[in-house]
Write an enzyme that holds these catalytic residues in place. Structure first.
Site, PDB file in Angstrom:
ATOM      1  CB  CYS A  44       2.629   5.702   2.606  1.00  0.00           C
ATOM      2  SG  CYS A  44       4.059   5.704   1.551  1.00  0.00           S
ATOM      3  CB  CYS A  49       5.387   8.993   1.209  1.00  0.00           C
ATOM      4  SG  CYS A  49       4.957   8.268   2.784  1.00  0.00           S
ATOM      5  CE  LYS A  52       6.553  13.896   1.051  1.00  0.00           C
ATOM      6  NZ  LYS A  52       6.961  13.512   2.411  1.00  0.00           N
ATOM      7  CE1 TYR A 179       6.467  14.307   6.505  1.00  0.00           C
ATOM      8  CE2 TYR A 179       6.128  14.357   8.865  1.00  0.00           C
ATOM      9  CZ  TYR A 179       5.925  13.757   7.644  1.00  0.00           C
ATOM     10  OH  TYR A 179       5.187  12.601   7.557  1.00  0.00           O
ATOM     11  CB  ILE A 180       2.834  17.639   6.641  1.00  0.00           C
ATOM     12  CG1 ILE A 180       3.170  16.148   6.809  1.00  0.00           C
ATOM     13  CG2 ILE A 180       1.658  17.820   5.693  1.00  0.00           C
ATOM     14  CD1 ILE A 180       2.057  15.294   7.386  1.00  0.00           C
ATOM     15  CD  GLU A 183       7.603  16.771   3.179  1.00  0.00           C
ATOM     16  OE1 GLU A 183       8.624  16.088   3.329  1.00  0.00           O
ATOM     17  OE2 GLU A 183       6.461  16.263   3.206  1.00  0.00           O
ATOM     18  NE  ARG A 200       1.975  26.394  19.138  1.00  0.00           N
ATOM     19  CZ  ARG A 200       1.386  25.215  19.209  1.00  0.00           C
ATOM     20  NH1 ARG A 200       0.075  25.153  19.297  1.00  0.00           N
ATOM     21  NH2 ARG A 200       2.073  24.093  19.189  1.00  0.00           N
ATOM     22  N   GLY A 264      -0.330  19.031  12.563  1.00  0.00           N
ATOM     23  CA  GLY A 264      -0.049  17.737  13.180  1.00  0.00           C
ATOM     24  C   GLY A 264      -1.092  16.697  12.831  1.00  0.00           C
ATOM     25  CG  ASP A 305       1.547   7.035  11.148  1.00  0.00           C
ATOM     26  OD1 ASP A 305       2.679   6.514  11.216  1.00  0.00           O
ATOM     27  OD2 ASP A 305       1.261   7.946  10.336  1.00  0.00           O
ATOM     28  CB  THR A 313       6.097   4.801   4.917  1.00  0.00           C
ATOM     29  OG1 THR A 313       4.932   5.598   4.743  1.00  0.00           O
ATOM     30  CG2 THR A 313       6.005   3.552   4.072  1.00  0.00           C
ATOM     31  NE  ARG A 321       8.018  -6.238   4.863  1.00  0.00           N
ATOM     32  CZ  ARG A 321       8.633  -5.548   3.914  1.00  0.00           C
ATOM     33  NH1 ARG A 321       9.855  -5.096   4.129  1.00  0.00           N
ATOM     34  NH2 ARG A 321       8.039  -5.326   2.768  1.00  0.00           N
ATOM     35  CB  ALA A 343      13.812  12.958   3.512  1.00  0.00           C
ATOM     36  CG  HIS A 438      36.235  15.328  -7.054  1.00  0.00           C
ATOM     37  ND1 HIS A 438      35.932  16.386  -6.227  1.00  0.00           N
ATOM     38  CD2 HIS A 438      36.787  15.854  -8.174  1.00  0.00           C
ATOM     39  CE1 HIS A 438      36.313  17.514  -6.823  1.00  0.00           C
ATOM     40  NE2 HIS A 438      36.826  17.206  -7.994  1.00  0.00           N
ATOM     41  CD  GLU A 443      34.238  15.795  -3.487  1.00  0.00           C
ATOM     42  OE1 GLU A 443      35.334  15.229  -3.428  1.00  0.00           O
ATOM     43  OE2 GLU A 443      33.894  16.509  -4.454  1.00  0.00           O
TER      44      GLU A 443
HETATM   45  P1  FAD Z   1      -1.858   4.274   7.210  1.00  0.00           P
HETATM   46  O1  FAD Z   1      -0.961   4.164   6.056  1.00  0.00           O
HETATM   47  O2  FAD Z   1      -2.438   5.597   7.532  1.00  0.00           O
HETATM   48  O3  FAD Z   1      -3.021   3.222   6.989  1.00  0.00           O
HETATM   49  C1  FAD Z   1      -4.116   3.130   7.855  1.00  0.00           C
HETATM   50  C2  FAD Z   1      -5.303   2.622   7.068  1.00  0.00           C
HETATM   51  O4  FAD Z   1      -6.333   2.225   7.967  1.00  0.00           O
HETATM   52  C3  FAD Z   1      -5.934   3.673   6.170  1.00  0.00           C
HETATM   53  O5  FAD Z   1      -5.984   3.205   4.846  1.00  0.00           O
HETATM   54  C4  FAD Z   1      -7.332   3.877   6.748  1.00  0.00           C
HETATM   55  O6  FAD Z   1      -8.298   4.149   5.754  1.00  0.00           O
HETATM   56  C5  FAD Z   1      -7.586   2.542   7.403  1.00  0.00           C
HETATM   57  N1  FAD Z   1      -8.547   2.562   8.499  1.00  0.00           N
HETATM   58  C6  FAD Z   1      -8.588   3.396   9.557  1.00  0.00           C
HETATM   59  N2  FAD Z   1      -9.594   3.055  10.389  1.00  0.00           N
HETATM   60  C7  FAD Z   1     -10.187   1.963   9.845  1.00  0.00           C
HETATM   61  C8  FAD Z   1     -11.274   1.121  10.243  1.00  0.00           C
HETATM   62  N3  FAD Z   1     -11.923   1.327  11.392  1.00  0.00           N
HETATM   63  N4  FAD Z   1     -11.632   0.103   9.447  1.00  0.00           N
HETATM   64  C9  FAD Z   1     -10.983  -0.135   8.282  1.00  0.00           C
HETATM   65  N5  FAD Z   1      -9.947   0.619   7.864  1.00  0.00           N
HETATM   66  C10 FAD Z   1      -9.550   1.650   8.645  1.00  0.00           C
HETATM   67  N6  FAD Z   1       6.310   8.909   5.837  1.00  0.00           N
HETATM   68  C11 FAD Z   1       7.533   8.696   5.323  1.00  0.00           C
HETATM   69  O7  FAD Z   1       8.208   7.741   5.716  1.00  0.00           O
HETATM   70  N7  FAD Z   1       8.052   9.534   4.367  1.00  0.00           N
HETATM   71  C12 FAD Z   1       7.362  10.573   3.877  1.00  0.00           C
HETATM   72  O8  FAD Z   1       7.858  11.311   3.018  1.00  0.00           O
HETATM   73  C13 FAD Z   1       6.055  10.803   4.387  1.00  0.00           C
HETATM   74  N8  FAD Z   1       5.294  11.817   3.908  1.00  0.00           N
HETATM   75  C14 FAD Z   1       4.026  11.989   4.363  1.00  0.00           C
HETATM   76  C15 FAD Z   1       3.266  13.032   3.842  1.00  0.00           C
HETATM   77  C16 FAD Z   1       1.988  13.259   4.290  1.00  0.00           C
HETATM   78  C17 FAD Z   1       1.187  14.376   3.713  1.00  0.00           C
HETATM   79  C18 FAD Z   1       1.440  12.411   5.299  1.00  0.00           C
HETATM   80  C19 FAD Z   1       0.049  12.636   5.804  1.00  0.00           C
HETATM   81  C20 FAD Z   1       2.187  11.377   5.831  1.00  0.00           C
HETATM   82  C21 FAD Z   1       3.484  11.152   5.365  1.00  0.00           C
HETATM   83  N9  FAD Z   1       4.289  10.134   5.880  1.00  0.00           N
HETATM   84  C22 FAD Z   1       5.556   9.937   5.385  1.00  0.00           C
HETATM   85  C23 FAD Z   1       3.817   9.270   6.981  1.00  0.00           C
HETATM   86  C24 FAD Z   1       3.330   7.937   6.456  1.00  0.00           C
HETATM   87  O9  FAD Z   1       2.362   8.146   5.463  1.00  0.00           O
HETATM   88  C25 FAD Z   1       2.755   7.128   7.603  1.00  0.00           C
HETATM   89  O10 FAD Z   1       3.726   7.024   8.607  1.00  0.00           O
HETATM   90  C26 FAD Z   1       2.344   5.729   7.183  1.00  0.00           C
HETATM   91  O11 FAD Z   1       1.419   5.760   6.143  1.00  0.00           O
HETATM   92  C27 FAD Z   1       1.754   4.987   8.385  1.00  0.00           C
HETATM   93  O12 FAD Z   1       1.300   3.735   7.994  1.00  0.00           O
HETATM   94  P2  FAD Z   1       0.175   2.989   8.846  1.00  0.00           P
HETATM   95  O13 FAD Z   1       0.096   1.609   8.300  1.00  0.00           O
HETATM   96  O14 FAD Z   1       0.406   3.180  10.275  1.00  0.00           O
HETATM   97  O15 FAD Z   1      -1.190   3.790   8.544  1.00  0.00           O
END
Ligand code: FAD
Length: 452
Positions: A44, A49, A52, A179-180, A183, A200, A264, A305, A313, A321, A343, A438, A443
């Site tokens: 993020c 997020c 971007k 969405y990516i 955007e 596709r 994806g 994710d 995020t 939490r 969004a 308004h 509205e």
């Molecule tokens: P992440 O934030 O991906 O964190 C995982 C971390 O684990 C990374 O820092 C990685 O380096 C670390 N890691 C992985 N493997 C290891 C390992 N073996 N040892 C140590 N560290 C490791 N979400 C929204 O809500 N709004 C948005 O507008 C939005 N826009 C996005 C735009 C893009 C281009 C992308 C790619 C994603 C977007 N997202 C958005 C999705 C959002 O970024 C993710 O849902 C969110 O970051 C997931 O959080 P997370 O904690 O699961 O993983």
């Protein structure tokens, strides 16, 4: 094993979910270590997020300049856009946020280990040649872009690369309609690139409301983005001019100086030793977790994710939490996945919450649909041909509003508020008895009278 390597909780991945869960656990007194192989903040903050949206703001200035003469503004100089300046300023902001995240972990007393980690057994993690033990492990390793498997795909870039690219492509080809994909197409178009999308299916944004996604296509095309439907990529080859040619299974070809593959994302679960210690994964590699984010190994949890539940995020943060509340504050908490607003930060943007018309019908609801489309007031003087669309999906039997959808740049801001109403079970009558603000686009949500 020294005491320094013994913890109550080890978190792998310092992104949205990992940081949120670790901090909360530490606040409740747990000894926590978090492992991060890249930059603290995760997708993020570093490559999702935040960067971007900063670039999206950059792209939107074009509209403001174009619309300004309608309001009496005139500028003497020809407009010029400097990508390295935007990139440098974006990077500075990301560095600032990265630092804040590091400080937040420090203040909470979380030990940060900047290494890639993997599981050795259900309580032991190995990183940088050392071993660390904990009673509980949280997997929060997020996701990564997944590339198409076609010959030459290594010539394509991903969203990670585009956020760091030295030169903005003059001509960009985007593979994908999620969405990516849309955007980044919208951002690059706003910043001056020629943009073509290939998808596709027949329409962009699978899973979003059909009226809204089709209305966005109209607006994207109006802005000069070319969208080609029904295209199955077959191969990508370098062209003589330094660019690339994408060939489809039907023989159609597209050329561009950069090709963005945005088809994806995959859960980041490989190479972690998960299956070796008994953690079950889905076919697609997602860590299978229950409503408490517990995996098939009772002391190993997974959030965000990497579980491929709702890849956003705020959801990763909520899962982190809830995990910490449950385990370290004696406050059993599960995430409420209902009515998650989301969004699409295209230009114009989409804000959406609840069920689409299609999904609601598939779930067997009898529906009343309310929809309007209008030119926003801001564009009356500037003459811009752009329309906002607002849509309500209402359960005819109970009058409950099941979904709110908006295409328009205020959509994301408005829909966050409407998500509260939906979570409170608001009915169409509740919307109707609310006085409008308004003049605003918002509205319209409370003045919709005619059923479609
Ligand atoms: P992440 O934030 O991906 O964190 C995982 C971390 O684990 C990374 O820092 C990685 O380096 C670390 N890691 C992985 N493997 C290891 C390992 N073996 N040892 C140590 N560290 C490791 N979400 C929204 O809500 N709004 C948005 O507008 C939005 N826009 C996005 C735009 C893009 C281009 C992308 C790619 C994603 C977007 N997202 C958005 C999705 C959002 O970024 C993710 O849902 C969110 O970051 C997931 O959080 P997370 O904690 O699961 O993983």
């Amino acid at each position: 094993m020294t005491e320094q390597n013994e913890f109550d909780l080890i978190t792998i991945g310092a992104g949205s979910g990992g940081v949120a869960g670790s901090r909360r656990a530490a606040v409740y007194g747990a000894r926590v270590a978090i492992f991060e192989e890249s930059r603290v903040g995760g997708t993020c903050v570093i490559r999702g997020c935040v960067p971007k949206k900063l670039l999206m703001y950059g792209g939107q200035f074009r509209d403001a300049f174009d619309d300004a003469p309608g309001y009496g503004w005139a500028s003497g100089e020809a407009l010029r856009f400097d990508w390295p300046i935007l990139l440098e300023r974006k990077n500075r902001e990301i560095d600032r946020l990265n630092q804040i995240y590091i400080e937040m972990l420090g203040k909470a007393g979380v030990t940060l280990v900047r290494q890639r980690a993997r599981l050795v057994d259900t309580n032991t993690v190995e990183a940088g040649g050392r071993r660390y033990r904990a009673k509980t492990i949280m997997i929060a390793t997020g996701g990564r872009p997944s590339l198409l498997s076609i010959p030459g795909i290594e010539h394509a870039i991903t969203s990670d690369d585009l956020l760091e690219i030295a030169e903005l492509p003059r001509k960009l080809l985007v593979i994908g309609g999620g969405y990516i994909a849309v955007e980044f197409a919208s951002i690059c178009r706003g910043l001056g690139a020629e943009v073509t999308i290939v998808i596709r299916g027949q329409h962009i944004l699978n899973g979003f409301d059909d009226d809204i996604r089709q209305a966005l296509e109209v607006e994207m095309r109006r802005r000069g983005i070319v969208i080609n439907a029904g295209f199955q990529p077959a191969g990508l080859t370098p062209a003589n001019d330094g660019g690339f040619t994408l060939t489809g299974q039907d023989g159609r070809t597209f050329t561009a100086d950069q090709v963005l593959c945005a088809t994806g994302r995959h859960p980041n679960s490989a190479g972690l030793g998960l299956e070796d210690v008994g953690v079950k994964l889905s076919k697609g590699g997602a860590v299978l977790a229950d409503d408490w984010s517990r995996t098939s190994v009772p002391n190993i949890y997974a959030v965000g994710d990497v579980t491929d539940r709702v890849n956003l995020t705020p959801v990763a943060i909520a899962e982190g939490r809830a995990f910490a509340e449950t385990l370290y504050n004696n406050n059993p908490l599960q995430v409420n996945y209902a009515n998650i607003p989301t969004a699409v930060f295209t230009n114009p943007a989409i804000g959406t919450v609840g069920l689409t018309e299609h999904k609601a019908r598939a779930e067997g609801f009898e529906l009343d649909i309310y929809r309007t489309s209008f030119r926003p007031m801001k564009y009356t003087l500037s003459g811009r041909e752009e329309r906002v669309m607002i849509k309500l999906v209402v359960d005819r039997t109970t009058d409950r509003v099941l979904g709110c959808h908006m295409l328009g740049n205020d959509g994301p801001e408005i829909v966050q508020g409407l998500a509260i109403a939906l979570n409170c079970g608001a009915t169409k009558k509740d919307f109707d008895r609310t006085i409008g603000l308004h003049p605003s686009a918002a509205e319209e949500f409370v003045t919709l009278r005619e059923k479609v």
